[in-house]
Scaffold this motif. Structure first.
Motif, PDB file in Angstrom:
ATOM      1  N   ALA A 176       0.814  -1.219   0.000  1.00 31.74           N
ATOM      2  CA  ALA A 176       0.000   0.000   0.000  1.00 31.74           C
ATOM      3  C   ALA A 176       0.843   1.263   0.000  1.00 31.74           C
ATOM      4  O   ALA A 176       0.408   2.303  -0.489  1.00 31.74           O
ATOM      5  CB  ALA A 176      -0.941  -0.004   1.202  1.00 31.74           C
ATOM      6  N   GLY A 177       2.048   1.205   0.560  1.00 32.49           N
ATOM      7  CA  GLY A 177       2.917   2.370   0.605  1.00 32.49           C
ATOM      8  C   GLY A 177       3.995   2.285  -0.451  1.00 32.49           C
ATOM      9  O   GLY A 177       3.776   1.773  -1.552  1.00 32.49           O
ATOM     10  N   GLY A 178       5.187   2.797  -0.110  1.00 33.85           N
ATOM     11  CA  GLY A 178       6.306   2.716  -1.028  1.00 33.85           C
ATOM     12  C   GLY A 178       6.849   1.307  -1.118  1.00 33.85           C
ATOM     13  O   GLY A 178       6.621   0.474  -0.226  1.00 33.85           O
ATOM     14  N   ILE A 179       7.602   1.025  -2.165  1.00 33.91           N
ATOM     15  CA  ILE A 179       8.140  -0.311  -2.400  1.00 33.91           C
ATOM     16  C   ILE A 179       9.087  -0.749  -1.291  1.00 33.91           C
ATOM     17  O   ILE A 179       9.319  -1.944  -1.086  1.00 33.91           O
ATOM     18  CB  ILE A 179       8.855  -0.362  -3.776  1.00 33.91           C
ATOM     19  N   ASP A 180       9.635   0.204  -0.540  1.00 35.53           N
ATOM     20  CA  ASP A 180      10.597  -0.088   0.519  1.00 35.53           C
ATOM     21  C   ASP A 180       9.983  -0.057   1.911  1.00 35.53           C
ATOM     22  O   ASP A 180      10.691  -0.229   2.903  1.00 35.53           O
ATOM     23  CB  ASP A 180      11.754   0.912   0.457  1.00 35.53           C
ATOM     24  N   VAL A 181       8.672   0.153   1.998  1.00 39.02           N
ATOM     25  CA  VAL A 181       8.018   0.283   3.304  1.00 39.02           C
ATOM     26  C   VAL A 181       7.299  -1.023   3.634  1.00 39.02           C
ATOM     27  O   VAL A 181       6.404  -1.458   2.902  1.00 39.02           O
ATOM     28  CB  VAL A 181       7.018   1.452   3.315  1.00 39.02           C
ATOM     29  N   ILE A 182       7.696  -1.648   4.732  1.00 46.33           N
ATOM     30  CA  ILE A 182       7.123  -2.935   5.135  1.00 46.33           C
ATOM     31  C   ILE A 182       5.966  -2.690   6.096  1.00 46.33           C
ATOM     32  O   ILE A 182       6.139  -2.080   7.158  1.00 46.33           O
ATOM     33  CB  ILE A 182       8.188  -3.812   5.807  1.00 46.33           C
ATOM     34  N   TYR A 183       4.789  -3.161   5.703  1.00 47.95           N
ATOM     35  CA  TYR A 183       3.610  -3.011   6.560  1.00 47.95           C
ATOM     36  C   TYR A 183       2.724  -4.236   6.381  1.00 47.95           C
ATOM     37  O   TYR A 183       2.395  -4.580   5.255  1.00 47.95           O
ATOM     38  CB  TYR A 183       2.829  -1.747   6.211  1.00 47.95           C
ATOM     39  N   PRO A 184       2.369  -4.915   7.501  1.00 46.62           N
ATOM     40  CA  PRO A 184       2.802  -4.655   8.878  1.00 46.62           C
ATOM     41  C   PRO A 184       4.238  -5.125   9.118  1.00 46.62           C
ATOM     42  O   PRO A 184       4.745  -5.970   8.379  1.00 46.62           O
ATOM     43  CB  PRO A 184       1.808  -5.486   9.697  1.00 46.62           C
ATOM     44  N   GLU A 185       4.846  -4.583  10.155  1.00 48.32           N
ATOM     45  CA  GLU A 185       6.247  -4.883  10.433  1.00 48.32           C
ATOM     46  C   GLU A 185       6.476  -6.358  10.707  1.00 48.32           C
ATOM     47  O   GLU A 185       7.568  -6.879  10.448  1.00 48.32           O
ATOM     48  CB  GLU A 185       6.742  -4.046  11.617  1.00 48.32           C
ATOM     49  N   GLU A 186       5.450  -7.050  11.208  1.00 48.10           N
ATOM     50  CA  GLU A 186       5.613  -8.474  11.525  1.00 48.10           C
ATOM     51  C   GLU A 186       5.889  -9.312  10.272  1.00 48.10           C
ATOM     52  O   GLU A 186       6.362 -10.445  10.361  1.00 48.10           O
ATOM     53  CB  GLU A 186       4.365  -9.013  12.217  1.00 48.10           C
ATOM     54  N   ASN A 187       5.611  -8.751   9.089  1.00 44.05           N
ATOM     55  CA  ASN A 187       5.853  -9.473   7.839  1.00 44.05           C
ATOM     56  C   ASN A 187       7.189  -9.101   7.195  1.00 44.05           C
ATOM     57  O   ASN A 187       7.381  -9.329   5.999  1.00 44.05           O
ATOM     58  CB  ASN A 187       4.717  -9.221   6.848  1.00 44.05           C
ATOM     59  N   ALA A 188       8.111  -8.549   7.996  1.00 44.87           N
ATOM     60  CA  ALA A 188       9.410  -8.135   7.460  1.00 44.87           C
ATOM     61  C   ALA A 188      10.153  -9.317   6.846  1.00 44.87           C
ATOM     62  O   ALA A 188      10.745  -9.205   5.758  1.00 44.87           O
ATOM     63  CB  ALA A 188      10.250  -7.481   8.544  1.00 44.87           C
ATOM     64  N   GLY A 189      10.152 -10.455   7.534  1.00 38.92           N
ATOM     65  CA  GLY A 189      10.826 -11.641   7.006  1.00 38.92           C
ATOM     66  C   GLY A 189      10.205 -12.117   5.708  1.00 38.92           C
ATOM     67  O   GLY A 189      10.919 -12.477   4.752  1.00 38.92           O
ATOM     68  N   LEU A 190       8.867 -12.105   5.655  1.00 36.62           N
ATOM     69  CA  LEU A 190       8.165 -12.518   4.441  1.00 36.62           C
ATOM     70  C   LEU A 190       8.455 -11.557   3.297  1.00 36.62           C
ATOM     71  O   LEU A 190       8.637 -11.977   2.141  1.00 36.62           O
ATOM     72  CB  LEU A 190       6.660 -12.597   4.725  1.00 36.62           C
ATOM     73  N   TYR A 191       8.505 -10.260   3.603  1.00 36.65           N
ATOM     74  CA  TYR A 191       8.844  -9.248   2.592  1.00 36.65           C
ATOM     75  C   TYR A 191      10.189  -9.580   1.948  1.00 36.65           C
ATOM     76  O   TYR A 191      10.327  -9.552   0.716  1.00 36.65           O
ATOM     77  CB  TYR A 191       8.869  -7.868   3.243  1.00 36.65           C
ATOM     78  N   GLU A 192      11.196  -9.892   2.764  1.00 33.50           N
ATOM     79  CA  GLU A 192      12.523 -10.190   2.246  1.00 33.50           C
ATOM     80  C   GLU A 192      12.498 -11.446   1.375  1.00 33.50           C
ATOM     81  O   GLU A 192      13.164 -11.506   0.325  1.00 33.50           O
ATOM     82  CB  GLU A 192      13.516 -10.368   3.400  1.00 33.50           C
ATOM     83  N   GLU A 193      11.724 -12.447   1.792  1.00 34.99           N
ATOM     84  CA  GLU A 193      11.644 -13.679   0.996  1.00 34.99           C
ATOM     85  C   GLU A 193      10.983 -13.421  -0.354  1.00 34.99           C
ATOM     86  O   GLU A 193      11.410 -13.966  -1.385  1.00 34.99           O
ATOM     87  CB  GLU A 193      10.859 -14.738   1.769  1.00 34.99           C
TER      88      GLU A 193
END
Length: 379
Positions: A176-193
């Motif tokens: 929903a935000g910028g390509i570099d903004v992780i939301y929600p933060e709990e999905n940071a690991g999933l974002y990286e994967e």
């Protein structure tokens, strides 16, 4: 319109003008298309903006996207290992390009070639049950193995389960935000994967923090990237139902997994089924429902995209009386543009020009279904 009828992919210099135009105040995807249709390219459209906004009744200067800001955005994307896709680029997703409000530019990070796969969206409750998450993950895994790109929104619950299920094959997360903004933060690991194995997609500039207004815009991209959408657990007022509504408006297949009538998280999905959505219990049901659409792909872009027709310019016609006539018919309630043209008894090009002026002046509100209303401002 086929790809051969589109402009060539923009050069690095032209890409900056694409960014400047879409980042300009009061310029959204629909207005962007109309400006390109009228002026031919973003450079000419940028030059015309101040006068168009003035004709629409704007009294203060329009905040036009600056070259410096566009250069910063391009540099930020490059630093992130991301890239900018424009509607004129050959690898811009065809299903999304076929929608009337497709983003003129997208930020993408990861494996862009995955967009060549047919997309299927899986969305649902954030506070999903254990069974719902298990089903979403299994469904996504099976669809990924069948050659589909599983699209979702990186939210907790069903979205996250769908991404995890499809990650070994193909998944795309629309943020929903910028390509570099992780939301929600709990999905940071999933974002990286997903960055390493799948694809991340964003409409907003890097660094943009998501707010409430960003999520419906994200949802229409999720459905736009897909041939169909599967809803797994959704309450009566769930954001997933907004995505399902967008899918219906875009001519995509709407599907839902039935749930217990005793569980409030299932009422929205069950209601979709009562309203005609395809009942889904497994990947085979999804594949069967999408088979007719895949035989006739949604790959054609909007026929008027970038089309400079003879009627695109109003020439020397006097628009003063026409502007008064259109304004009299507009109000706070939405009206279809076609109905507005019919009642005005003016040419479509004149009415569309006036609506474009009002839009740039910040006086027009655009609604789904090609409807518009007047926005009352103090400007």
């Amino acid at each position: 319109m086929t790809r051969s009828a589109l402009p060539q992919p923009p050069t690095a210099e032209q890409r900056l003008d694409w960014l400047r135009l879409i980042r300009t105040e009061n310029v959204g995807p629909v207005t962007f298309r109309q400006l390109i249709g009228r002026f031919g390219d973003p450079t000419a459209a940028l030059a015309a903006l101040p006068e168009l906004a003035r004709q629409g009744g704007r009294t203060k200067p329009l905040a036009v996207g600056s070259r410096a800001a566009a250069e910063r955005e391009m540099a930020a994307l490059q630093k992130l290992g991301a890239r900018l896709l424009t509607l004129a680029d050959p690898d811009y997703p065809q299903t999304l390009a076929a929608t009337p409000d497709a983003p003129p530019v997208l930020s993408v990070r990861g494996h862009v070639h995955l967009l060549e796969r047919p997309g299927i969206a899986i969305v649902g409750a954030r506070n999903a049950s254990a069974n719902g998450r298990t089903l979403a993950e299994r469904l996504a895994r099976d669809l990924g193995e069948a050659g589909y790109l599983v699209v979702s929104g990186l939210a907790r619950g069903i979205d996250a389960a769908a991404h995890r299920g499809a990650l070994p094959q193909a998944t795309a997360a629309v943020v929903a935000g910028g390509i570099d903004v992780i939301y929600p933060e709990e999905n940071a690991g999933l974002y990286e994967e997903i960055w390493q194995q799948g694809l991340l997609v964003a409409e907003s500039p890097p660094g943009t923090q998501p707010t409430a207004r960003h999520f419906p815009r994200r949802n229409r991209i999720i459905s736009g990237l897909s041939y169909g959408i599967v809803v797994v657990e959704a309450a009566e007022k769930s954001g997933s139902l907004i995505t399902a509504r967008f899918a219906g408006e875009q001519g995509r297949e709407v599907m839902a997994v039935p749930g217990s009538p005793l569980d409030p998280r299932c009422r929205g999905a069950n209601r979709l089924i009562r309203q005609g959505a395809t009942l889904v219990e497994g990947a085979a049901d999804v594949i069967e429902a999408l088979a007719p659409m895949l035989r006739q792909p949604l790959g054609e872009r909007e026929p008027d995209l970038f089309d400079r027709s003879p009627n695109a310019s109003t020439g020397d016609e006097n628009l003063t009386d026409a502007r008064k006539q259109v304004l009299e018919l507009l109000g706070p309630s939405a009206v279809a543009v076609d109905e507005l043209i019919r009642q005005c008894q003016l040419s479509a090009s004149i009415v569309l020009t006036i609506l474009l002026e009002l839009d740039l002046a910040g006086r027009l509100e655009r609604h789904p279904g090609n409807q518009v209303s007047l926005r009352f401002t103090t400007d």
